[in-house]
Write an enzyme that holds these catalytic residues in place. Structure first.
Site, short mmCIF file in Angstrom:
data_model
loop_
_atom_site.label_atom_id
_atom_site.label_comp_id
_atom_site.label_asym_id
_atom_site.label_seq_id
_atom_site.Cartn_x
_atom_site.Cartn_y
_atom_site.Cartn_z
N LYS A 169 0.85 -1.19 0.00
CA LYS A 169 0.00 0.00 0.00
C LYS A 169 0.89 1.24 0.00
O LYS A 169 1.36 1.68 1.03
CB LYS A 169 -0.94 0.05 1.21
CG LYS A 169 -2.02 1.14 1.05
CD LYS A 169 -2.37 1.81 2.34
CE LYS A 169 -1.40 2.87 2.78
NZ LYS A 169 -1.32 4.07 1.89
N GLU A 244 10.92 1.71 9.59
CA GLU A 244 11.95 2.69 9.28
C GLU A 244 11.28 4.04 9.41
O GLU A 244 10.44 4.41 8.59
CB GLU A 244 12.50 2.45 7.86
CG GLU A 244 13.78 3.22 7.59
CD GLU A 244 13.52 4.61 7.04
OE1 GLU A 244 13.67 5.58 7.84
OE2 GLU A 244 13.19 4.74 5.87
N CYS A 278 14.18 11.43 5.71
CA CYS A 278 14.43 11.05 7.11
C CYS A 278 15.90 11.04 7.44
O CYS A 278 16.28 11.16 8.62
CB CYS A 278 13.80 9.69 7.40
SG CYS A 278 14.30 8.40 6.23
N GLU A 378 11.19 16.48 13.84
CA GLU A 378 11.46 16.32 12.41
C GLU A 378 10.56 17.28 11.62
O GLU A 378 9.35 17.16 11.65
CB GLU A 378 11.22 14.88 11.98
CG GLU A 378 11.65 14.60 10.56
CD GLU A 378 11.49 13.15 10.17
OE1 GLU A 378 12.39 12.61 9.51
OE2 GLU A 378 10.46 12.53 10.54
#
Length: 471
Positions: A169, A244, A278, A378
């Site tokens: 997905k 991750e 990231c 982040e």
């Protein structure tokens, strides 16, 4: 305008059963380019049923046949690299070098995993026991929008290598890229149901996959917040999980570094994928006595990072993927001065001359304390923080003072010293002086940057279970 209304299930394109729709936009122009039909629980069930039916065949398939499948997948994806790059450029808007590298890399990941499979010890004798590595069961992959092609291909490659069928997905925001890729993958003529691709939201389709009783393994790349939700849901049926997640990488510039070269390297590490990465090194740690000089070099270096649409060859920073992401980045740029940081360059709003598109001014903050939110959370955009340090121990302490631990950077002229500092950093990867990516090395994070590893034999084993046979 395109309509994307099909999933790829059981070896063919089938209509999406869900009735919800979502528009897709070109982020450089804000113009709608497509409408995607979103899958519901029935679509998820159909995809999982197909994967379950295919599992018996692929889980017993010979190593050589799976390697041949990986080579076929590489061939068909590589042949369509120009089409994939065009779709990525239109839908994601990244600068041409990143798009071209991503499209090229998509085909290569299958060959990398083929090499891993050919060298992997599937059976080992431990004392009197024969230990066999067996596929974990039907897998599900949930992937993000910031490198759609690579994430789909790398997770599919690992599943095929392990002898596992899979339901993928991708982000619904990348549906046009996914459509073009699915058409390419179909040309490989793999057994029906070995891989299945569905468009849908994380809240509905992703959640249904995570909770599905017939899914044994989840591999997810995305935000830490979503990773936590997946981990909780997967624990109900003890699914194996690879996550991750986010990062807040530090770049330690040592006192022996050439500041001109270091400034160029720092900006390259910080602005990877227009900051939507990231692994971006968004905290720049500089010796206190060189802080002013380094900041001047960084501000001057921003002239080499023009912002613009991906079809402009001069552009090195593209738009944010969506209006929502643009607003998120803007909120952090506004937050910095409120926390006491000083804007050295950039700031709120669009760059001059760009009146439409979700473009952000590359922003550099000084006078930053590591307790500030701009240094801890982040941001996922071209926003960097410069922090001073006093000595190596202080630099290491600041670098490790974070909830994340994905990828850090060390820049200096003494290789032994750089490696010594790297050995003390709490992250899954440390890049020294801009070293190139190693595709067979494990990738993943410490702390809240994730669980498990991807790539090479470490990634392969995340899709395997050891079985001991005694006697």
């Amino acid at each position: 305008m395109r309509t994307i209304n099909q999933n790829y299930i059981d070896g063919r394109f089938v209509p999406v059963q869900g009735t919800d729709l979502r528009p897709l936009f070109n982020p450089a122009t804000e113009e709608q380019i497509a409408t995607v039909h979103l899958s519901n629980a029935a679509d998820v069930d159909a995809a999982v049923r197909a994967a379950v039916a295919a599992y018996a065949e692929i889980s017993t398939m010979s190593n050589s046949k799976r390697v041949a499948m990986l080579h076929r997948l590489s061939d068909v994806v590589s042949r369509r690299s120009a089409d994939l790059a065009e779709a990525m450029s239109e839908e994601y808007g990244a600068p041409a070098p990143f798009v071209e590298a991503s499209a090229s890399r998509a085909g290569q990941v299958f060959l990398d995993m083929a090499q891993t499979v050919e060298a992997y010890p599937w059976q080992r004798q431990i004392g009197s026991a024969l230990v066999e590595m067996r596929p974990v069961g039907v897998a599900a992959a949930v992937t993000p929008w910031n490198s759609n092609l690579g994430f789909i291909c790398s997770k599919l490659a690992t599943a095929i290598a392990a002898g596992t069928s899979i339901v993928i997905k991708p982000s619904e925001m990348s549906a046009w890229q996914t459509q073009v890729l699915a058409e390419a993958l179909d040309e490989a003529e793999l057994p029906n149901g070995v891989y299945n691709i569905i468009n849908g939201t994380g809240a509905l389709a992703g959640d249904a996959l995570t909770r599905h009783r017939d899914i044994a393994k989840i591999t997810f790349t995305g935000s830490t917040a979503t990773g936590r939700a997946i981990l909780r849901a997967a624990s109900e049926t003890m699914k194996r999980v690879t996550l991750e997640l986010g990062g807040k990488g530090a770049q330690i510039v040592l006192d022996d570094a050439d500041l001109d070269a270091a400034a160029a390297q720092v900006l390259a590490n910080g602005f990877i994928n227009s900051g939507q990465a990231c692994i971006a090194g968004t905290r720049i740690l500089v010796p206190e006595h060189k802080l002013t000089t380094m900041q001047e070099r960084l501000v001057a270096g921003l002239a080499n990072w023009p912002v613009g649409p991906g079809n402009d060859p001069a552009s090195r920073i593209g738009p944010m993927v969506s209006a929502k992401q643009w607003e998120r980045v803007q909120s952090y740029i506004a937050l910095g001065p409120q926390e006491g940081a000083r804007i050295l360059a950039g700031g709120e709003g669009r760059p001059d001359g760009l009146n439409s598109g979700w473009f952000v001014k590359p922003t550099l903050f000084g006078e930053v304390d590591n307790s500030m939110r701009i240094a801890r959370e982040e941001i996922f955009g071209p926003v960097l923080c410069v922090l001073p340090y006093r000595g190596e121990d202080d630099a290491i302490s600041i670098a490790n003072d974070t909830d994340y631990g994905l990828q850090n950077y060390v820049i200096g002229t003494d290789p032994e010293r750089c490696r010594r500092i790297a050995s003390q950093l709490q992250s899954g990867r440390v890049v020294i002086n801009g070293a190139k990516h190693e595709p067979h090395a494990p990738f993943g994070g410490f702390k809240q940057s994730g669980i498990g590893r991807e790539y090479g034999s470490f990634g392969l084993e995340a899709f395997l279970e050891p079985r001991s046979v005694l006697g």
